[in-house]
Design a protein around this motif. Structure first.
Motif, PDB file in Angstrom:
ATOM      1  N   ALA A 178       0.748  -1.259  -0.177  1.00 18.20           N
ATOM      2  CA  ALA A 178       0.203  -0.069  -0.014  1.00 18.20           C
ATOM      3  C   ALA A 178       0.863   1.202  -0.141  1.00 18.20           C
ATOM      4  O   ALA A 178       1.953   1.409   0.732  1.00 18.20           O
ATOM      5  CB  ALA A 178      -1.094  -0.032   1.281  1.00 18.20           C
ATOM      6  N   ILE A 179       0.625   2.305  -0.962  1.00 21.94           N
ATOM      7  CA  ILE A 179       1.441   3.282  -1.067  1.00 21.94           C
ATOM      8  C   ILE A 179       0.572   4.516  -0.880  1.00 21.94           C
ATOM      9  O   ILE A 179      -0.554   4.634  -1.548  1.00 21.94           O
ATOM     10  CB  ILE A 179       2.108   3.379  -2.444  1.00 21.94           C
ATOM     11  N   ALA A 180       0.871   5.301   0.304  1.00 23.63           N
ATOM     12  CA  ALA A 180       0.050   6.718   0.509  1.00 23.63           C
ATOM     13  C   ALA A 180       0.613   7.911   0.052  1.00 23.63           C
ATOM     14  O   ALA A 180       2.026   7.693   0.367  1.00 23.63           O
ATOM     15  CB  ALA A 180      -0.453   6.516   1.852  1.00 23.63           C
ATOM     16  N   ALA A 181       0.079   8.871  -0.250  1.00 26.04           N
ATOM     17  CA  ALA A 181       0.818  10.032  -0.660  1.00 26.04           C
ATOM     18  C   ALA A 181      -0.108  11.358  -0.130  1.00 26.04           C
ATOM     19  O   ALA A 181      -1.381  11.288  -0.348  1.00 26.04           O
ATOM     20  CB  ALA A 181       1.054  10.244  -2.183  1.00 26.04           C
ATOM     21  N   GLY A 182       0.663  12.184   0.337  1.00 19.60           N
ATOM     22  CA  GLY A 182      -0.024  13.552   0.780  1.00 19.60           C
ATOM     23  C   GLY A 182       1.068  14.479   0.953  1.00 19.60           C
ATOM     24  O   GLY A 182       1.958  14.565   0.462  1.00 19.60           O
ATOM     25  N   GLN A 183       0.590  15.868   1.590  1.00 20.84           N
ATOM     26  CA  GLN A 183       1.239  16.875   1.690  1.00 20.84           C
ATOM     27  C   GLN A 183       2.822  16.632   2.337  1.00 20.84           C
ATOM     28  O   GLN A 183       3.808  17.366   2.150  1.00 20.84           O
ATOM     29  CB  GLN A 183       0.728  18.199   2.282  1.00 20.84           C
ATOM     30  N   GLU A 184       2.587  15.437   3.300  1.00 24.17           N
ATOM     31  CA  GLU A 184       3.783  15.203   4.159  1.00 24.17           C
ATOM     32  C   GLU A 184       4.691  14.326   3.237  1.00 24.17           C
ATOM     33  O   GLU A 184       5.877  13.982   3.802  1.00 24.17           O
ATOM     34  CB  GLU A 184       3.262  14.452   5.338  1.00 24.17           C
ATOM     35  N   GLY A 185       4.398  13.784   2.116  1.00 23.73           N
ATOM     36  CA  GLY A 185       5.367  12.790   1.489  1.00 23.73           C
ATOM     37  C   GLY A 185       4.576  11.713   0.992  1.00 23.73           C
ATOM     38  O   GLY A 185       3.407  11.483   0.838  1.00 23.73           O
ATOM     39  N   ILE A 186       5.482  10.775   0.853  1.00 23.97           N
ATOM     40  CA  ILE A 186       5.093   9.223   0.419  1.00 23.97           C
ATOM     41  C   ILE A 186       5.451   8.189   1.553  1.00 23.97           C
ATOM     42  O   ILE A 186       6.482   8.119   1.816  1.00 23.97           O
ATOM     43  CB  ILE A 186       5.439   9.044  -1.049  1.00 23.97           C
ATOM     44  N   GLU A 187       4.645   7.497   1.807  1.00 23.68           N
ATOM     45  CA  GLU A 187       4.840   6.167   2.577  1.00 23.68           C
ATOM     46  C   GLU A 187       4.292   4.966   2.238  1.00 23.68           C
ATOM     47  O   GLU A 187       3.353   4.979   1.501  1.00 23.68           O
ATOM     48  CB  GLU A 187       4.470   6.412   4.109  1.00 23.68           C
ATOM     49  N   GLU A 217      -3.953   1.240   6.435  1.00 25.50           N
ATOM     50  CA  GLU A 217      -4.015   2.135   7.609  1.00 25.50           C
ATOM     51  C   GLU A 217      -2.685   2.382   8.130  1.00 25.50           C
ATOM     52  O   GLU A 217      -2.275   3.681   8.546  1.00 25.50           O
ATOM     53  CB  GLU A 217      -4.594   1.455   8.895  1.00 25.50           C
ATOM     54  N   LYS A 218      -1.816   1.543   8.076  1.00 23.72           N
ATOM     55  CA  LYS A 218      -0.232   1.711   8.538  1.00 23.72           C
ATOM     56  C   LYS A 218       0.323   2.797   7.594  1.00 23.72           C
ATOM     57  O   LYS A 218       0.878   3.601   7.948  1.00 23.72           O
ATOM     58  CB  LYS A 218       0.360   0.287   8.388  1.00 23.72           C
ATOM     59  N   ALA A 219       0.173   2.744   6.141  1.00 24.08           N
ATOM     60  CA  ALA A 219       0.710   3.543   5.245  1.00 24.08           C
ATOM     61  C   ALA A 219       0.149   5.075   5.398  1.00 24.08           C
ATOM     62  O   ALA A 219       0.897   5.925   5.462  1.00 24.08           O
ATOM     63  CB  ALA A 219       0.264   3.194   3.846  1.00 24.08           C
ATOM     64  N   ILE A 220      -1.136   5.185   5.786  1.00 25.14           N
ATOM     65  CA  ILE A 220      -1.793   6.552   6.125  1.00 25.14           C
ATOM     66  C   ILE A 220      -1.267   7.068   7.423  1.00 25.14           C
ATOM     67  O   ILE A 220      -0.941   8.160   7.402  1.00 25.14           O
ATOM     68  CB  ILE A 220      -3.279   6.335   6.212  1.00 25.14           C
ATOM     69  N   MET A 221      -1.158   6.036   8.464  1.00 28.53           N
ATOM     70  CA  MET A 221      -0.585   6.608   9.724  1.00 28.53           C
ATOM     71  C   MET A 221       0.543   7.076   9.562  1.00 28.53           C
ATOM     72  O   MET A 221       1.080   8.066  10.398  1.00 28.53           O
ATOM     73  CB  MET A 221      -0.641   5.496  10.726  1.00 28.53           C
ATOM     74  N   MET A 222       1.737   6.468   8.745  1.00 30.71           N
ATOM     75  CA  MET A 222       3.017   6.979   8.625  1.00 30.71           C
ATOM     76  C   MET A 222       3.059   8.282   8.099  1.00 30.71           C
ATOM     77  O   MET A 222       4.400   8.955   8.021  1.00 30.71           O
ATOM     78  CB  MET A 222       3.723   5.688   8.139  1.00 30.71           C
ATOM     79  N   LEU A 223       2.113   8.576   7.221  1.00 27.10           N
ATOM     80  CA  LEU A 223       2.296   9.970   6.531  1.00 27.10           C
ATOM     81  C   LEU A 223       2.626  11.075   7.498  1.00 27.10           C
ATOM     82  O   LEU A 223       3.385  12.182   7.221  1.00 27.10           O
ATOM     83  CB  LEU A 223       1.056  10.317   5.681  1.00 27.10           C
ATOM     84  N   THR A 224       1.861  10.856   8.690  1.00 29.72           N
ATOM     85  CA  THR A 224       2.000  12.125   9.819  1.00 29.72           C
ATOM     86  C   THR A 224       2.995  11.871  10.804  1.00 29.72           C
ATOM     87  O   THR A 224       2.991  12.604  11.584  1.00 29.72           O
ATOM     88  CB  THR A 224       0.756  12.486  10.322  1.00 29.72           C
ATOM     89  N   ALA A 225       3.831  10.823  10.653  1.00 29.93           N
ATOM     90  CA  ALA A 225       4.746  10.270  11.916  1.00 29.93           C
ATOM     91  C   ALA A 225       5.607  11.452  11.879  1.00 29.93           C
ATOM     92  O   ALA A 225       6.049  11.931  10.896  1.00 29.93           O
ATOM     93  CB  ALA A 225       5.081   8.828  11.753  1.00 29.93           C
TER      94      ALA A 225
END
Length: 468
Positions: A178-187, A217-225
């Motif tokens: 699972a790859i998540a992307a947001g303003q914080e980057g990519i996880e 859920e883990k990919a999303i959580m790590m975006l803001t870690a």
């Protein structure tokens, strides 16, 4: 596959020049893989391969060769070529081949290779939909299902009566990225449950829906870690895949392929304390349908449950035939190889720190400040020194006995000896995690495992400053 009469001729040709042991390993393999990208099929392929490996031992000398030509001319020619490495009088003449009986630890009725590809695709599409449905910030989902069906014959001779071992195995694994992307980057997060089991296990027993949801859920959580702090801290490591640290930093140095040559920090450790008294550890190739289990190893030795550490004392190694000669130890069913192209050597199967007596929740409550590592990513280790560097793919701060905010960029640094001695709490929640291990005899499936453990102090690397 080859006949007993041909095997007898090959063994006798191999032993003609003084070898004291010879083995023939014949393999037929059917790997199968289906891969999806964002719910769309990327590839679906199946193939078939076969071949034979031949090894001759003479004292502390070994010679190995292989071929994909299973004709009598090819196999006898290979045996004669390899036997030319020795020039002594014949010690063994094989007079008979006897089929060996081995206890079965792998039981599969509904082989995954026989499942229609459309059914596999539907299964992976369901998983992909669960992951992508976690959050709109999940931008890419990769799912895959691989199975490896293998039929083998092994003929080995160290006397006039050679033994024949027939074995069938199939290992299957599900991959989720699972790859998540947001303003914080990519996880990115990963999950890869596997077993030597049939289709019913993966559809009815394995909770693949929960695993898929957790991956998203883990990919999303790590975006803001936040970035992990650095320094020497108390670290609690979650049960299951956390055992990869023991596998790499301590398991490899307990393989006879290293200890027999004096290339391991534990080479002279039998009978000595190498771990905290609360630590016991095993390598168990007999776990029913385990990802790393076998009925018999690739030298013809039945798999065992081998004790490595008892109450902190080193009591055993994983020993193959050839390394056992150097150590004056009997082989204990741990010789493994990726395929006929590789010479067997001592390798781990299902290796774990045994369950202790502590309540995992109490271990957390008794830790006022520290790091909680829930999952590991990559790492490296030097078996000769035991030095390792492991990155955590999921970690949190422990504050006042509670798991709090997630952190990223967490790295554990130390040596295998330090880790084993630093363990001061061992939980009662043993769990295993699946992976593949690469070494001299190729890439093989292994289970790593442990209960929740606490390291009193270890060096933690990160870019988040000091833990406060």
């Amino acid at each position: 596959m080859i006949s007993n009469s041909l095997a007898q001729k090959v063994l006798n040709a191999a032993l003609a020049t003084g070898g004291d042991y010879a083995e023939i390993y014949v393999e037929e393999r059917v790997p199968d893989a289906v891969m999806l990208e964002n719910g769309k099929v990327e590839s679906a392929a199946s193939s078939k391969s076969y071949g034979c490996g031949l090894r001759i031992l003479n004292g502390l000398r070994s010679v190995y060769g292989y071929t994909s030509d299973l004709s009598a001319k090819s196999l006898i020619g290979l045996a004669e070529k390899l036997s030319a490495s020795y020039a002594e009088e014949r010690k063994i003449t094989v007079e008979k081949i006897q089929k060996a009986k081995v206890k079965q630890h792998i039981h599969i009725e509904d082989h995954v290779k026989d499942v229609p590809v459309d059914e596999k695709i539907a299964y992976l599409k369901e998983i992909s939909g669960i992951v992508s449905g976690v959050d709109p910030r999940i931008v890419r989902v990769q799912t895959g299902l691989t199975s490896d069906y293998k039929v083998t014959q092994l003929f080995n001779a160290e006397g006039p009566i050679a033994k024949r071992f027939d074995n069938v195995e199939e290992r299957t694994r599900v991959f989720i990225v699972a790859i998540a992307a947001g303003q914080e980057g990519i996880e990115t997060s990963f999950a890869g449950p596997g077993a030597s089991a049939g289709w019913n296990y993966f559809t009815k027993v394995l909770d693949y829906k929960a695993i898929a949801k957790r991956a998203g859920e883990k990919a999303i959580m790590m975006l803001t870690a936040k970035e992990c702090p650095s320094g020497k801290y108390t670290v609690v490591i979650k049960n299951g895949w956390g055992g990869v640290l023991f596998h790499e930093a301590c398991g490899h140095p307990l393989e006879a392929s290293a200890t027999s040559k004096g290339l391991s920090v534990f080479s002279s450790s039998i009978g000595k304390q190498i771990a905290s008294p609360c630590v016991s550890a095993w390598d168990d190739g007999t776990i029913e349908n385990g990802w790393g289990s076998d009925n018999v190893d690739t030298e013809g030795v039945p798999t065992h449950k081998n004790e490595l550490i008892r109450d902190g004392i080193c009591v055993g190694f994983m020993v193959d035939r050839f390394s056992g000669r150097r150590l004056n130890m009997e082989p204990n069913g741990t010789a493994r190889r990726q395929s006929y192209r590789y010479c067997p050597t001592s390798r781990m199967s299902n290796t774990y720190i045994a369950a202790g007596k502590d309540d995992p929740e109490q271990i957390i409550k008794d830790t006022p400040l520290g790091i909680y590592v829930a999952d590991f990513g990559g790492g490296s280790v030097q078996p000769a020194t035991g030095e390792f560097n492991f990155s955590a793919s999921e970690a949190y701060i422990i504050r006042d006995g509670k798991i709090c905010e997630p952190v990223k960029g967490c790295t554990l640094i130390g040596t295998g000896q330090e880790v084993l001695m630093a363990i001061d709490r061992v939980g009662n929640d043993l769990a295993l995690g699946q992976g593949n291990c690469g070494a001299a005899s190729g890439s093989i499936p292994v289970n790593v495992g442990q209960p929740t453990i606490r390291l009193k102090e270890i060096t933690v690397g990160g870019r988040g400053g000091k833990l406060e």
